[in-house]
Scaffold this motif. Structure first.
Motif, PDB file in Angstrom:
ATOM      1  N   PHE A 105       8.678 -10.596   5.165  1.00 34.72           N
ATOM      2  CA  PHE A 105       8.411  -9.581   4.877  1.00 34.72           C
ATOM      3  C   PHE A 105       8.604  -8.564   6.335  1.00 34.72           C
ATOM      4  O   PHE A 105       8.731  -9.299   7.357  1.00 34.72           O
ATOM      5  CB  PHE A 105       6.749  -8.886   4.443  1.00 34.72           C
ATOM      6  CG  PHE A 105       6.329  -9.626   6.018  1.00 34.72           C
ATOM      7  CD1 PHE A 105       5.178  -8.181   6.392  1.00 34.72           C
ATOM      8  CD2 PHE A 105       5.441 -10.315   5.755  1.00 34.72           C
ATOM      9  CE1 PHE A 105       4.331  -8.400   7.272  1.00 34.72           C
ATOM     10  CE2 PHE A 105       4.575 -10.561   7.033  1.00 34.72           C
ATOM     11  CZ  PHE A 105       4.350  -9.138   7.758  1.00 34.72           C
ATOM     12  N   VAL A 124       6.915  -3.939   7.205  1.00 36.09           N
ATOM     13  CA  VAL A 124       6.758  -3.258   6.709  1.00 36.09           C
ATOM     14  C   VAL A 124       7.524  -1.443   7.372  1.00 36.09           C
ATOM     15  O   VAL A 124       8.297  -1.517   8.312  1.00 36.09           O
ATOM     16  CB  VAL A 124       5.313  -2.692   8.304  1.00 36.09           C
ATOM     17  CG1 VAL A 124       4.477  -1.883   7.987  1.00 36.09           C
ATOM     18  CG2 VAL A 124       4.139  -4.453   8.575  1.00 36.09           C
ATOM     19  N   MET A 167       3.826   0.345   4.365  1.00 34.65           N
ATOM     20  CA  MET A 167       3.904  -1.004   3.239  1.00 34.65           C
ATOM     21  C   MET A 167       4.778  -1.651   3.850  1.00 34.65           C
ATOM     22  O   MET A 167       5.731  -1.747   3.922  1.00 34.65           O
ATOM     23  CB  MET A 167       4.774   0.270   2.530  1.00 34.65           C
ATOM     24  CG  MET A 167       3.600   1.803   1.269  1.00 34.65           C
ATOM     25  SD  MET A 167       4.754   1.722  -0.024  1.00 34.65           S
ATOM     26  CE  MET A 167       6.625   2.362   0.929  1.00 34.65           C
ATOM     27  N   GLY A 168       4.055  -3.154   3.130  1.00 38.75           N
ATOM     28  CA  GLY A 168       4.495  -4.420   3.263  1.00 38.75           C
ATOM     29  C   GLY A 168       5.383  -4.284   1.541  1.00 38.75           C
ATOM     30  O   GLY A 168       5.492  -4.142   1.518  1.00 38.75           O
ATOM     31  N   ALA A 169       6.843  -5.102   2.376  1.00 34.75           N
ATOM     32  CA  ALA A 169       7.494  -5.366   1.349  1.00 34.75           C
ATOM     33  C   ALA A 169       8.631  -6.467   1.925  1.00 34.75           C
ATOM     34  O   ALA A 169       8.840  -6.457   2.885  1.00 34.75           O
ATOM     35  CB  ALA A 169       9.297  -4.155   1.000  1.00 34.75           C
ATOM     36  N   MET A 193      -3.701 -10.286   1.746  1.00 37.04           N
ATOM     37  CA  MET A 193      -3.458  -9.333   2.274  1.00 37.04           C
ATOM     38  C   MET A 193      -3.862  -8.387   1.965  1.00 37.04           C
ATOM     39  O   MET A 193      -4.165  -7.780   2.516  1.00 37.04           O
ATOM     40  CB  MET A 193      -2.334  -8.799   0.478  1.00 37.04           C
ATOM     41  CG  MET A 193      -0.787  -9.418   0.417  1.00 37.04           C
ATOM     42  SD  MET A 193       0.421  -8.968  -1.194  1.00 37.04           S
ATOM     43  CE  MET A 193       1.867 -10.027  -0.257  1.00 37.04           C
ATOM     44  N   LEU A 231      -2.091  -6.178   8.451  1.00 34.43           N
ATOM     45  CA  LEU A 231      -1.840  -6.053   7.624  1.00 34.43           C
ATOM     46  C   LEU A 231      -1.057  -4.612   6.488  1.00 34.43           C
ATOM     47  O   LEU A 231      -2.589  -4.100   6.406  1.00 34.43           O
ATOM     48  CB  LEU A 231      -1.662  -7.484   6.430  1.00 34.43           C
ATOM     49  CG  LEU A 231      -1.421  -8.636   7.007  1.00 34.43           C
ATOM     50  CD1 LEU A 231      -1.165  -9.528   6.127  1.00 34.43           C
ATOM     51  CD2 LEU A 231       0.278  -8.585   7.838  1.00 34.43           C
ATOM     52  N   HIS A 233      -0.952  -1.707   1.343  1.00 37.15           N
ATOM     53  CA  HIS A 233      -0.384  -1.357  -0.538  1.00 37.15           C
ATOM     54  C   HIS A 233       1.515  -2.498   0.242  1.00 37.15           C
ATOM     55  O   HIS A 233       2.136  -2.547   1.437  1.00 37.15           O
ATOM     56  CB  HIS A 233       0.356  -0.066  -0.369  1.00 37.15           C
ATOM     57  CG  HIS A 233      -0.969   0.491  -0.964  1.00 37.15           C
ATOM     58  ND1 HIS A 233      -1.407   1.727   0.816  1.00 37.15           N
ATOM     59  CD2 HIS A 233      -1.185   0.918  -1.627  1.00 37.15           C
ATOM     60  CE1 HIS A 233      -2.270   1.763  -0.430  1.00 37.15           C
ATOM     61  NE2 HIS A 233      -2.695   1.934  -1.437  1.00 37.15           N
ATOM     62  N   TRP A 234       1.551  -2.657  -1.011  1.00 36.45           N
ATOM     63  CA  TRP A 234       2.630  -4.010  -0.925  1.00 36.45           C
ATOM     64  C   TRP A 234       3.694  -3.475  -1.927  1.00 36.45           C
ATOM     65  O   TRP A 234       3.127  -3.071  -3.439  1.00 36.45           O
ATOM     66  CB  TRP A 234       2.265  -5.271  -0.661  1.00 36.45           C
ATOM     67  CG  TRP A 234       1.610  -5.849   0.607  1.00 36.45           C
ATOM     68  CD1 TRP A 234       0.512  -5.217   0.808  1.00 36.45           C
ATOM     69  CD2 TRP A 234       2.363  -6.587   1.641  1.00 36.45           C
ATOM     70  NE1 TRP A 234       0.046  -6.070   2.323  1.00 36.45           N
ATOM     71  CE2 TRP A 234       1.042  -7.198   2.084  1.00 36.45           C
ATOM     72  CE3 TRP A 234       3.587  -7.385   1.273  1.00 36.45           C
ATOM     73  CZ2 TRP A 234       1.789  -7.221   3.281  1.00 36.45           C
ATOM     74  CZ3 TRP A 234       4.026  -8.249   2.629  1.00 36.45           C
ATOM     75  CH2 TRP A 234       2.699  -7.833   3.404  1.00 36.45           C
ATOM     76  N   PHE A 266       7.334  -4.712  -4.634  1.00 41.64           N
ATOM     77  CA  PHE A 266       7.941  -6.156  -4.439  1.00 41.64           C
ATOM     78  C   PHE A 266       8.884  -5.604  -5.526  1.00 41.64           C
ATOM     79  O   PHE A 266       9.178  -6.131  -6.485  1.00 41.64           O
ATOM     80  CB  PHE A 266       7.223  -6.955  -4.807  1.00 41.64           C
ATOM     81  CG  PHE A 266       6.093  -7.804  -4.323  1.00 41.64           C
ATOM     82  CD1 PHE A 266       6.249  -9.650  -3.012  1.00 41.64           C
ATOM     83  CD2 PHE A 266       4.392  -7.086  -3.902  1.00 41.64           C
ATOM     84  CE1 PHE A 266       5.638  -9.047  -2.077  1.00 41.64           C
ATOM     85  CE2 PHE A 266       4.010  -7.484  -3.669  1.00 41.64           C
ATOM     86  CZ  PHE A 266       4.291  -9.067  -2.490  1.00 41.64           C
ATOM     87  N   CYS A 290      -7.507  -5.814  -6.023  1.00 44.41           N
ATOM     88  CA  CYS A 290      -6.328  -4.847  -5.580  1.00 44.41           C
ATOM     89  C   CYS A 290      -7.022  -4.468  -7.109  1.00 44.41           C
ATOM     90  O   CYS A 290      -6.545  -4.735  -7.784  1.00 44.41           O
ATOM     91  CB  CYS A 290      -5.487  -6.078  -5.731  1.00 44.41           C
ATOM     92  SG  CYS A 290      -5.589  -7.096  -3.670  1.00 44.41           S
TER      93      CYS A 290
END
Length: 395
Positions: free
Chosen positions: A94, A96, A104-106, A136, A142, A145-146, A148, A170
């Motif tokens: 991932f 950030v 945001m994590g991706a 998460m 970390l 918000h993530w 995908f 979540c």
């Protein structure tokens, strides 16, 4: 140390490995830097990819490291291990996006990687999903918000995420849906598929082009899977792509050294003599005039890249090759389904495959307005892009 400071250190690459000590996590969650990612046991990584609840060839060891090497990427990864056995049961590289509370994590994907589904062990799915979402939601450093991209809205990962999200505090939602072509064994055999999906008239036209090409020379279909032949065919593909419209626009792999390096390592490379890739080709007097690159994970074959020799455009060699690929699919029981691996709706291949799967961007975050706003924002951007595309087409 404040949470913001810890996040900043991680973003700067100072924190090499952060191990969660939260007692409520169902498994151990490690945050790895690139050195840690490269140290993951190769057999464990390969085994996880082969036995994941939802196949994602772009998160296999070969693909992830090929991308990191080609683009000098510096990203991190979540690695999930069972407490009892230290078995690898989940993996997500991932990045950030943004900073501090706005980060945001991706998934760490490049332009050519079109699936954001984490690798989650099918055998230990409950433990792995609880650990992933729990980590998460609770681990310091970390993002909260993530996002995908390119996740099947009704796929196994999305279903498990929906089921587990509430247990970890979540909220989950989808934005920017689109349809991706898939091929399954809904028809009993190739003849039935031709009759119900392709249509007899279209099939006759394609067979006519096959016969026309046969008058040009010795014509045959080839599926290459041994690493040496695959490497040769990947080079053939790169030259073919560069000689066509993508080369003229500067978007072919050979237009940029880093893109070319990724293609050669990801598609033409191998690990311990075994590669992920097979290459389907239409050969005329032994020379490819159309090529489709496939990457396999589990029992699904993904087809991310294709090209044809534009010298033979009037014969429709690309469509002839795709027709033979569908025929080969029904002749090979080892493959349960095919995924077009395209983000463009209405792709020409839909007319040959006949089915689609709804894909979209899965958004995960704390319950409340911020996550809802993020979902709405991504949806708004996607709609604006579609509107712009339609306007440009009219012009």
């Amino acid at each position: 140390m404040t949470e913001f400071a810890e996040a900043a250190m991680s973003l700067a690459g100072v924190v090499a490995v952060q191990r969660s000590m939260a007692i409520n996590l169902a498994c151990r969650v490690d945050v790895l830097d690139m050195k840690g990612i490269r140290r993951i046991d190769a057999a464990a990584w390969d085994g996880l990819a082969a036995g994941a609840i939802e196949g994602n060839p772009w998160l296999t060891r070969q693909m992830v490291l090929s991308s990191a090497d080609a683009y000098s990427s510096n990203f991190r990864a979540l690695a999930l291990y069972r407490h009892e056995t230290s078995e690898l049961v989940g993996f997500l590289p991932f990045r950030v996006i943004g900073y501090g509370p706005f980060g945001m994590g991706a998934p760490a994907l490049n332009l050519y990687q079109v699936a954001g589904t984490p690798l989650i062990s099918a055998e230990h799915v409950e433990v792995a999903m609880a650990g992933l979402l729990g980590g998460m939601a609770t681990m310091g450093g970390l993002p909260r918000h993530w996002v995908f991209p390119h996740v099947a809205t009704q796929g196994a990962f999305a279903e498990k995420a929906r089921a587990k999200a509430g247990q970890t505090g979540c909220e989950i939602g989808f934005a920017a849906p689109y349809e991706r072509a898939v091929l399954t064994r809904r028809a009993e055999n190739f003849a039935a598929h031709v009759e119900t999906v392709i249509g007899k008239k279209r099939a006759k036209d394609i067979e006519r082009n096959w016969r026309r090409l046969e008058r040009e020379g010795d014509l045959r279909f080839e599926r290459a899977s041994d690493p040496d032949t695959v490497a040769v065919r990947v080079e053939d593909f790169l030259r073919m792509e560069a000689s066509g419209w993508k080369g003229h626009r500067g978007t072919a792999f050979l237009s940029r050294p880093d893109d070319a390096a990724f293609a050669r390592a990801a598609y033409g490379g191998s690990h311990n003599g075994v590669g992920l890739t097979s290459v389907d080709s239409l050969l005329l007097d032994g020379k490819p005039i159309a090529i489709s690159i496939n990457i396999a994970t589990g029992d699904t074959l993904f087809t991310p890249k294709c090209a044809f020799d534009e010298t033979y455009r009037k014969f429709g060699p690309g469509m002839v090759l795709e027709y033979r690929i569908v025929e080969q699919f029904f002749a090979d029981d080892a493959i349960a389904s095919m995924d077009a691996a395209t983000t463009v709706e209405g792709h020409v291949i839909c007319g040959l495959w006949g089915e689609t799967r709804t894909m979209g961007t899965l958004v995960l975050g704390p319950k409340g307005a911020s996550t809802k706003a993020l979902i709405a924002g991504i949806e708004g951007v996607a709609r604006s892009k579609q509107t712009l595309k339609r306007m440009l087409k009219r012009d």
